[in-house]
Write an enzyme that holds these catalytic residues in place. Structure first.
Site, mmCIF file in Angstrom:
data_model
loop_
_atom_site.group_PDB
_atom_site.id
_atom_site.type_symbol
_atom_site.label_atom_id
_atom_site.label_comp_id
_atom_site.label_asym_id
_atom_site.label_seq_id
_atom_site.Cartn_x
_atom_site.Cartn_y
_atom_site.Cartn_z
ATOM 1 N N ARG A 139 0.852 -1.205 0.255
ATOM 2 C CA ARG A 139 -0.011 -0.012 -0.120
ATOM 3 C C ARG A 139 0.876 1.114 -0.186
ATOM 4 O O ARG A 139 1.537 1.413 0.944
ATOM 5 C CB ARG A 139 -0.755 -0.100 1.151
ATOM 6 C CG ARG A 139 -1.669 1.216 1.243
ATOM 7 C CD ARG A 139 -2.523 1.159 2.481
ATOM 8 N NE ARG A 139 -3.343 2.522 2.666
ATOM 9 C CZ ARG A 139 -3.398 3.421 3.628
ATOM 10 N NH1 ARG A 139 -2.633 2.867 4.877
ATOM 11 N NH2 ARG A 139 -3.784 4.575 3.584
ATOM 12 N N HIS A 184 -3.046 11.161 0.963
ATOM 13 C CA HIS A 184 -2.588 10.755 2.495
ATOM 14 C C HIS A 184 -1.777 12.126 2.987
ATOM 15 O O HIS A 184 -0.543 12.165 2.951
ATOM 16 C CB HIS A 184 -1.549 9.578 2.170
ATOM 17 C CG HIS A 184 -0.958 8.933 3.572
ATOM 18 N ND1 HIS A 184 -1.197 7.924 3.888
ATOM 19 C CD2 HIS A 184 -0.717 9.476 5.111
ATOM 20 C CE1 HIS A 184 -0.915 7.460 5.284
ATOM 21 N NE2 HIS A 184 -0.516 8.454 5.683
ATOM 22 N N GLU A 229 -7.465 8.456 6.806
ATOM 23 C CA GLU A 229 -7.777 8.879 8.014
ATOM 24 C C GLU A 229 -8.050 10.432 7.884
ATOM 25 O O GLU A 229 -7.377 11.543 8.530
ATOM 26 C CB GLU A 229 -6.520 8.969 8.885
ATOM 27 C CG GLU A 229 -5.847 7.667 9.097
ATOM 28 C CD GLU A 229 -4.690 7.842 10.035
ATOM 29 O OE1 GLU A 229 -4.293 8.716 10.609
ATOM 30 O OE2 GLU A 229 -4.279 6.393 10.459
ATOM 31 N N ASN A 368 -7.154 1.572 10.035
ATOM 32 C CA ASN A 368 -6.062 1.770 10.552
ATOM 33 C C ASN A 368 -6.365 1.580 11.961
ATOM 34 O O ASN A 368 -6.736 2.584 12.622
ATOM 35 C CB ASN A 368 -5.366 3.268 10.329
ATOM 36 C CG ASN A 368 -4.815 3.443 8.830
ATOM 37 O OD1 ASN A 368 -5.073 2.365 8.151
ATOM 38 N ND2 ASN A 368 -4.568 4.577 8.421
ATOM 39 N N TYR A 370 -4.180 1.513 15.814
ATOM 40 C CA TYR A 370 -3.011 1.678 16.502
ATOM 41 C C TYR A 370 -3.018 1.331 18.145
ATOM 42 O O TYR A 370 -2.312 0.669 18.731
ATOM 43 C CB TYR A 370 -2.349 3.006 16.507
ATOM 44 C CG TYR A 370 -1.544 3.045 15.108
ATOM 45 C CD1 TYR A 370 -0.261 2.875 14.803
ATOM 46 C CD2 TYR A 370 -2.244 3.465 14.029
ATOM 47 C CE1 TYR A 370 0.312 3.092 13.372
ATOM 48 C CE2 TYR A 370 -1.674 3.660 12.545
ATOM 49 C CZ TYR A 370 -0.355 3.292 12.327
ATOM 50 O OH TYR A 370 0.095 3.545 11.185
ATOM 51 N N GLU A 437 -3.462 -0.225 8.059
ATOM 52 C CA GLU A 437 -2.032 0.283 8.895
ATOM 53 C C GLU A 437 -2.070 -0.366 10.297
ATOM 54 O O GLU A 437 -3.361 -0.465 10.888
ATOM 55 C CB GLU A 437 -2.197 1.959 9.164
ATOM 56 C CG GLU A 437 -1.451 2.307 7.762
ATOM 57 C CD GLU A 437 -1.414 3.947 8.102
ATOM 58 O OE1 GLU A 437 -1.062 4.495 9.163
ATOM 59 O OE2 GLU A 437 -1.565 4.719 7.167
HETATM 60 C C1 BGC Z 1 -0.711 7.710 9.476
HETATM 61 C C2 BGC Z 1 0.653 7.508 9.272
HETATM 62 C C3 BGC Z 1 1.610 7.631 10.328
HETATM 63 C C4 BGC Z 1 1.192 6.703 11.425
HETATM 64 C C5 BGC Z 1 1.841 6.755 12.600
HETATM 65 C C6 BGC Z 1 -1.122 6.892 10.717
HETATM 66 O O1 BGC Z 1 -2.203 7.546 11.462
HETATM 67 O O2 BGC Z 1 -1.646 7.195 8.548
HETATM 68 O O3 BGC Z 1 0.920 8.293 8.134
HETATM 69 O O4 BGC Z 1 2.997 7.782 10.261
HETATM 70 O O5 BGC Z 1 -0.167 6.696 11.778
HETATM 71 O O6 BGC Z 1 1.701 7.688 13.482
#
Ligand code: BGC
Length: 530
Positions: A139, A184, A229, A368, A370, A437
């Site tokens: 991607r 992006h 995002e 995405n 995290y 992501e």
């Molecule tokens: C974004 C990336 C960023 C990653 C880590 C995501 O929210 O798409 O561009 O580097 O998080 O912060």
């Protein structure tokens, strides 16, 4: 900085290192004293296993240990973060070029993406890493201002178009599927001059750009993502102004930005379906990011509130059966706007046929993920008035046992990924999800065991969710290589490969996690030992 969880983890590692000498006792025979030591060993192993369950950044397996045969593994990057070549071959400036050039102090190490990993000139080095990893897909994003330097068709730049033709051709020659993000964060500066995402003109401008991409690359690209995002670039770019274009209009322009993003996305989807999909046979979605929320008091309403204000503002209009913004947001923001003396809500309402145009306008949801948070109703008014934060009216917190990455916002909470995938399954009729992501930051060490822990536990979350009926077709790790981490510059590294930023050749070196990920891709299973 050593966190509490680091200390716990180290003590676990020390204990487990004793296993070989204890198990050697077992082989010594079976007299009474050996029997006693056997009981001791068994008890000790039970203790270790129970400790293992409490290991931070760990998730227990539920169900089948194997990923489905057609599940796609990949890695992600984004144009501004890796390409460099900021003004090469006719590329126009983007808002990130302007921002880093004018405000170096806003970037932690005063750096920029001017050269970055220099992928514009060194894609072959990235390709080498992709081949080593044996990924199914890659991607990457296209810089709008390489294709149209002013954002407009009148400025079309063939050299920019050729760059991505080469990338796509080489990926396909190596049987790696290109997954292309059209936007992006790096909006052409000229588009911002007329208001950017706060101006509804953007809808048409974006569609024209997207059609250019379909015409040039659609014969080979079968998976398209319109926006990456929107929650982040709208809130940070048009709300609190921490990101370019630094429009400080919280609670107003951030919602407008979301509205125009949704319309641009939907209009692009319908253009693709009516003009290209039949001949090109591809699919198109959008990438949304969200945390998952937990309640310490098992309050489901507050969890739902958090989810609607984060994921729902974008997902509900596209993926719910009824369409439109989440009811809770329509009610709250309407009431708040009235109290502020306004005659209409700060949250735009879809006029004419827009609600129907947006509803159902995606073939998959790009996610995405995290990290996660605990959530409760705010104890006192949050943020400024008006603002998204004030409208949401919640306090969030973390669990001190969660393992923290280099980034101060990033805690390892794999249960949250499982939770959000089930939320999507139940809320949006089990729409297909591509995880676009998921990743971990550190100082860039080559022996990156915490990245492996993060990868292992999050892939376990994906597998558990699949085993629980969630339709998940892909996992994409962020990121292939260390890159420009926005306001943090090059101080937080997310790559499976390190990049030597002080060498003109920008050599890429595999970290330990690259080998671990490769093992998963080859075996379709998650090794517990690394
Ligand atoms: C974004 C990336 C960023 C990653 C880590 C995501 O929210 O798409 O561009 O580097 O998080 O912060």
């Amino acid at each position: 900085m050593r966190t509490e969880s680091d200390i716990k983890q180290n003590s676990l590692i020390n204990v487990s290192q004793q296993i070989p000498s204890v198990s050697a006792d077992l082989q010594a025979g079976c007299d009474m004293s050996n029997l006693r030591s056997m009981f001791f060993v068994v008890g000790f192993l039970v203790y270790l296993i129970s400790q293992g369950a409490a290991e931070p950044c760990f998730l227990a397996a539920k169900g089948s240990p194997t990923f489905p045969a057609n599940f796609s593994f990949g890695v992600a990057t984004a144009a501004y973060q890796i390409e460099g070549g900021w003004n090469a071959d006719g590329k126009g400036p983007s808002i990130w070029d302007d921002f880093t050039h004018k405000n170096p102090d806003k970037i932690r190490d005063k750096s920029s993406g001017d050269v970055a990993a220099d992928s514009y000139h060194r894609f072959d080095q990235d390709l080498q890493a992709l081949k080593e990893l044996k990924v199914d897909h890659y991607r990457f994003s296209i810089a709008w201002s390489r294709i149209y330097p002013t954002g407009d068709i009148s400025s079309k730049n063939q050299k920019g178009i050729d760059y991505y033709n080469n990338v796509i051709d080489k990926l396909i020659a190596n049987r790696i599927e290109p997954v292309v993000t059209m936007f992006h964060y790096d909006l052409p500066s000229e588009v911002q001059k007329i208001g950017g995402f706060a101006n509804s003109l953007l809808v048409n401008q974006f569609v024209v750009y997207a059609i250019e991409l379909f015409e040039n690359y659609g014969d080979r690209v079968k998976t398209w993502i319109t926006f990456n995002e929107p929650y982040d670039y709208c809130q940070n770019g048009y709300g609190d102004a921490s990101y370019p274009p630094q429009v400080y209009a919280p609670g107003v322009a951030d919602y407008l930005c979301i509205d125009n993003t949704l319309k641009a996305h939907a209009a692009t989807y319908h253009s693709y379906k009516s003009r290209f999909a039949k001949t090109q046979g591809g699919r198109l979605g959008i990438t949304l990011d969200s945390r998952f929320f937990f309640s310490r008091t098992n309050d489901e309403d507050i969890v739902d509130r958090g989810m609607q204000y984060g994921l729902g503002i974008l997902a509900h209009p596209i993926f719910s059966k009824s369409g439109g913004y989440p009811d809770i947001m329509i009610m709250d923001i309407g009431a708040n706007s009235q109290k502020e003396g306004r005659i209409r809500s700060r949250l735009p309402s879809f006029k004419n046929k827009w609600r129907d145009i947006v509803r159902g306008s995606a073939d998959f949801l790009g996610l995405n993920y995290y990290s996660s948070r605990y959530i409760k109703r705010a104890s006192k008014p949050n943020g400024v008035s008006p603002s998204w934060e004030r409208d949401m009216d919640c306090d969030t917190s973390i669990d001190s046992n969660w393992l923290r990455a280099k980034s101060d916002w990033l805690y390892c909470v794999p249960e949250g990924l499982e939770g959000i995938l089930k939320f999507i399954r139940d809320e949006y009729d089990n729409v297909e999800v591509m995880i676009t992501e998921n990743g971990w930051s550190d100082d860039g060490e080559l022996i990156d065991d915490n990245r492996i822990r993060y990868l292992r536990s999050h892939l376990q979350a994906v597998l558990n969710a699949i085993n629980d009926g969630c339709k998940i077709s892909a996992y994409t790790h962020w990121s292939l290589i260390d890159n420009f981490e926005w306001l943090k510059g090059y101080t937080e590294k997310f790559g499976l490969y390190a990049v030597n930023m002080s060498s003109p050749n920008r050599e890429r070196t595999a970290k330990k996690s690259a080998g671990y990920y490769k093992q998963i891709i080859e075996s379709r299973k998650i090794p517990s030992i690394f």
